[in-house]
Write a protein that holds these residues in place. Sequence first.
Motif, PDB file in Angstrom:
ATOM      1  N   ALA A 289       0.611  -1.098  -0.098  1.00 16.62           N
ATOM      2  CA  ALA A 289      -0.056  -0.061   0.099  1.00 16.62           C
ATOM      3  C   ALA A 289       0.796   1.164  -0.107  1.00 16.62           C
ATOM      4  N   VAL A 290       2.096   1.248   0.795  1.00 16.36           N
ATOM      5  CA  VAL A 290       2.775   2.301   0.881  1.00 16.36           C
ATOM      6  C   VAL A 290       3.598   2.724  -0.379  1.00 16.36           C
ATOM      7  N   LEU A 291       3.933   1.584  -1.098  1.00 19.12           N
ATOM      8  CA  LEU A 291       4.646   1.724  -2.475  1.00 19.12           C
ATOM      9  C   LEU A 291       3.786   2.046  -3.658  1.00 19.12           C
ATOM     10  N   LEU A 292       2.626   1.715  -3.626  1.00 17.78           N
ATOM     11  CA  LEU A 292       1.415   2.099  -4.459  1.00 17.78           C
ATOM     12  C   LEU A 292       1.190   3.547  -4.240  1.00 17.78           C
ATOM     13  N   ALA A 293       1.051   3.883  -3.097  1.00 15.57           N
ATOM     14  CA  ALA A 293       0.795   5.679  -2.948  1.00 15.57           C
ATOM     15  C   ALA A 293       2.012   6.415  -3.252  1.00 15.57           C
ATOM     16  N   GLN A 294       3.233   5.806  -2.963  1.00 15.99           N
ATOM     17  CA  GLN A 294       4.452   6.469  -3.409  1.00 15.99           C
ATOM     18  C   GLN A 294       4.407   6.569  -4.803  1.00 15.99           C
ATOM     19  N   LYS A 295       3.982   5.760  -5.548  1.00 15.15           N
ATOM     20  CA  LYS A 295       3.767   5.947  -7.133  1.00 15.15           C
ATOM     21  C   LYS A 295       2.804   6.886  -7.498  1.00 15.15           C
ATOM     22  N   GLN A 296       1.601   6.744  -6.817  1.00 17.40           N
ATOM     23  CA  GLN A 296       0.450   7.898  -7.116  1.00 17.40           C
ATOM     24  C   GLN A 296       0.859   9.141  -6.976  1.00 17.40           C
ATOM     25  N   LEU A 297       1.681   9.521  -5.974  1.00 17.23           N
ATOM     26  CA  LEU A 297       2.193  10.571  -5.532  1.00 17.23           C
ATOM     27  C   LEU A 297       3.129  11.220  -6.665  1.00 17.23           C
ATOM     28  N   GLU A 298       4.355  10.380  -6.951  1.00 14.58           N
ATOM     29  CA  GLU A 298       5.145  10.637  -8.006  1.00 14.58           C
ATOM     30  C   GLU A 298       4.525  10.966  -9.290  1.00 14.58           C
ATOM     31  N   ASP A 299       3.195  10.200  -9.529  1.00 13.80           N
ATOM     32  CA  ASP A 299       2.636  10.642 -10.825  1.00 13.80           C
ATOM     33  C   ASP A 299       1.926  11.856 -11.092  1.00 13.80           C
ATOM     34  N   GLN A 300       1.615  12.338  -9.715  1.00 12.99           N
ATOM     35  CA  GLN A 300       1.177  13.514  -9.694  1.00 12.99           C
ATOM     36  C   GLN A 300       2.096  14.838  -9.239  1.00 12.99           C
ATOM     37  N   GLY A 301       3.391  14.481  -9.306  1.00 10.64           N
ATOM     38  CA  GLY A 301       4.319  15.661  -9.294  1.00 10.64           C
ATOM     39  C   GLY A 301       5.088  15.814  -8.164  1.00 10.64           C
ATOM     40  N   ALA A 302       4.879  14.889  -7.149  1.00 14.70           N
ATOM     41  CA  ALA A 302       5.728  14.987  -5.937  1.00 14.70           C
ATOM     42  C   ALA A 302       6.932  14.114  -5.988  1.00 14.70           C
ATOM     43  N   HIS A 303       8.072  14.512  -5.158  1.00 18.19           N
ATOM     44  CA  HIS A 303       9.276  13.859  -5.329  1.00 18.19           C
ATOM     45  C   HIS A 303       9.393  12.978  -4.073  1.00 18.19           C
ATOM     46  N   ILE A 304       9.798  11.987  -4.024  1.00 12.98           N
ATOM     47  CA  ILE A 304      10.022  11.061  -2.932  1.00 12.98           C
ATOM     48  C   ILE A 304      11.461  11.169  -2.466  1.00 12.98           C
ATOM     49  N   VAL A 305      11.497  11.325  -1.036  1.00 11.00           N
ATOM     50  CA  VAL A 305      13.018  11.798  -0.698  1.00 11.00           C
ATOM     51  C   VAL A 305      13.135  10.804   0.567  1.00 11.00           C
ATOM     52  N   PRO A 306      14.246   9.940   0.733  1.00 10.67           N
ATOM     53  CA  PRO A 306      14.604   9.056   1.857  1.00 10.67           C
ATOM     54  C   PRO A 306      15.009   9.657   3.070  1.00 10.67           C
ATOM     55  N   VAL A 307      14.446   9.565   4.148  1.00  6.23           N
ATOM     56  CA  VAL A 307      14.841  10.280   5.349  1.00  6.23           C
ATOM     57  C   VAL A 307      15.181   9.289   6.291  1.00  6.23           C
ATOM     58  N   ASP A 308      15.846   9.404   7.441  1.00  2.00           N
ATOM     59  CA  ASP A 308      15.938   8.543   8.635  1.00  2.00           C
ATOM     60  C   ASP A 308      15.250   9.204   9.839  1.00  2.00           C
ATOM     61  N   LEU A 309      14.790   8.377  10.762  1.00  2.00           N
ATOM     62  CA  LEU A 309      14.350   8.721  11.927  1.00  2.00           C
ATOM     63  C   LEU A 309      14.900   7.690  12.983  1.00  2.00           C
ATOM     64  N   PRO A 310      16.248   8.041  13.263  1.00  2.00           N
ATOM     65  CA  PRO A 310      17.041   7.113  13.901  1.00  2.00           C
ATOM     66  C   PRO A 310      16.428   6.414  15.135  1.00  2.00           C
ATOM     67  N   HIS A 311      15.579   7.164  15.997  1.00  2.00           N
ATOM     68  CA  HIS A 311      15.025   6.800  17.196  1.00  2.00           C
ATOM     69  C   HIS A 311      13.609   6.337  17.329  1.00  2.00           C
ATOM     70  N   ILE A 312      13.038   6.145  16.066  1.00  2.00           N
ATOM     71  CA  ILE A 312      11.455   5.759  15.839  1.00  2.00           C
ATOM     72  C   ILE A 312      11.362   4.553  16.551  1.00  2.00           C
ATOM     73  N   SER A 313      12.400   3.642  16.086  1.00  2.00           N
ATOM     74  CA  SER A 313      12.119   2.041  16.674  1.00  2.00           C
ATOM     75  C   SER A 313      11.699   2.073  18.174  1.00  2.00           C
TER      76      SER A 313
END
Length: 504
Positions: A289-313
């Motif tokens: 579902a996340v991967l599909l949403a990522q593609k749908q956002l890219e198709d509408q002009g958004a840019h996907i940026v990898p980020v880190d949240l080191p302590h989120i776990s």
Amino acid sequence: MSCTTPLPLNIDQLSATEIAHAVHAKELSATEVAKASLAAIEARDGKVQAFLELSAELALEAAHETDRRIAAGEDLGLLAGVPLALKDNLQLLGTHTTCASLMLKDYQSVYTASCVAQLLAEGATPVGKTNMDEFAFGSSSESSAYHPSYNPWDLQRVPGGSSGGSAAAVAAGEVPLALGSDTGGSIRQPASFCGVVGFKPSYGSVSRYGVVAFGSSLEQVGPLARTVADVALTMDALVHTGRDPFDATNRAVKPSFCAALDQPLEGLRIGIVPKLMELEGLSAECQQAVLLAQKQLEDQGAHIVPVDLPHISAAIAAYYVIGPCEAFSNLARFDGVRYGYQEADQKLFARQTALSRAHGFGKEARRRQLLGAYLLTSGVYDQYYYPAQQLRTLISQDYERAFERCDALLLPTVPRTAFRLGELEKPTEMYAADLFTVSSNIVGNGSISVPMGLGADSGMPVSVQFQGPVFADQRLMSLAQAIERSTNWAGTVAPQFAGKGGEL
């Protein structure tokens, strides 16, 4: 007042926005809509059990007042005639507020919560109080002292929690709109399980005055609906009058959520956290579902940026220290003396109080209070509570750095789709349902869950979640609506309940 052009529609075929528009245009009367919603509840809730109490008399009184204002040519609010369900930890004068606990079985509200009063002032029609996990302690609505609620998509599965009744009522088409509260994911997780939109605003956006407290530094009130537009409309109604002087944590927020709906996505940077997508326990269909949403956002002009949240776990560990500690403090007031469940025929005050609390609270409520009491004892406090607050600061700093690189984050709402009733027996298994939601409560930023469709394996609703910087919640509306457009899910009611009762 009767509608000028009768509409042969079921209540579940109208969104809150459409109802308000039709009432404003005199195409529908608020009274007819209220009766249709009450009829739908009567026809469907025997199976879903989303409600603990109906407030038919209050609903019809409010609807009649809306119709009177229309006839008199007076101004109407944003939610004129819209049926509204309320989680049973929200005070409403004229109803019981039990928090799904025996401790408050006979407690009658003596005032109305500010958030509820604001929606009523905007014309909403209060049809009843919805089931929940006792005192909001849970992720399935199974810990209610009265009965569980059932997922409208599969009555053998849970609707999520703790706002499970609110999510189920919306998904079953009983109401177009409900309020819930979110302390660790209690709006977003049941919204995901039931296939509706759930929004947790930034901490302080909505007044908590009149909300029975669980974790005062964590919880926030927010809407659940079948469309993003309805959520945006409700948020504009909630913040319309500015800051509530009765809540010191509340701040004025500009009512511009609807205006943000159609904002283009071109150039927006959407952050993803790769290590979250690799966590053990994340199901394949939630990952997809996340991967599909990522593609749908890219198709509408958004840019996907990898980020880190080191302590989120470690967020869930921090949450299950801070949350129980605040719960222990907040629930200490329930002593069976001033109000609430009282054990009879006890001569000693201390024994009476102990027995009242032992019998008035359910297992999960006792567990969390005992945990909080232990964590706040001398010696233990320094080992757990203080480090948890330090971790909270580190997680907040991680988010601040992430939002320097992106405008919003995309992540799963939950690690899996709705589980079966009784399937998760261990408390730690239940707590894991909050894996992707608790960080937003710890940080205090806004977060919205939006449906993506049905999972390929389970056949149950699956969603994704957007999180934004604190008090940048309007941006989340445009992102959620972009997904909604791509999936064509807006307004979906669980098939077995669609059109079953509540005809207009």
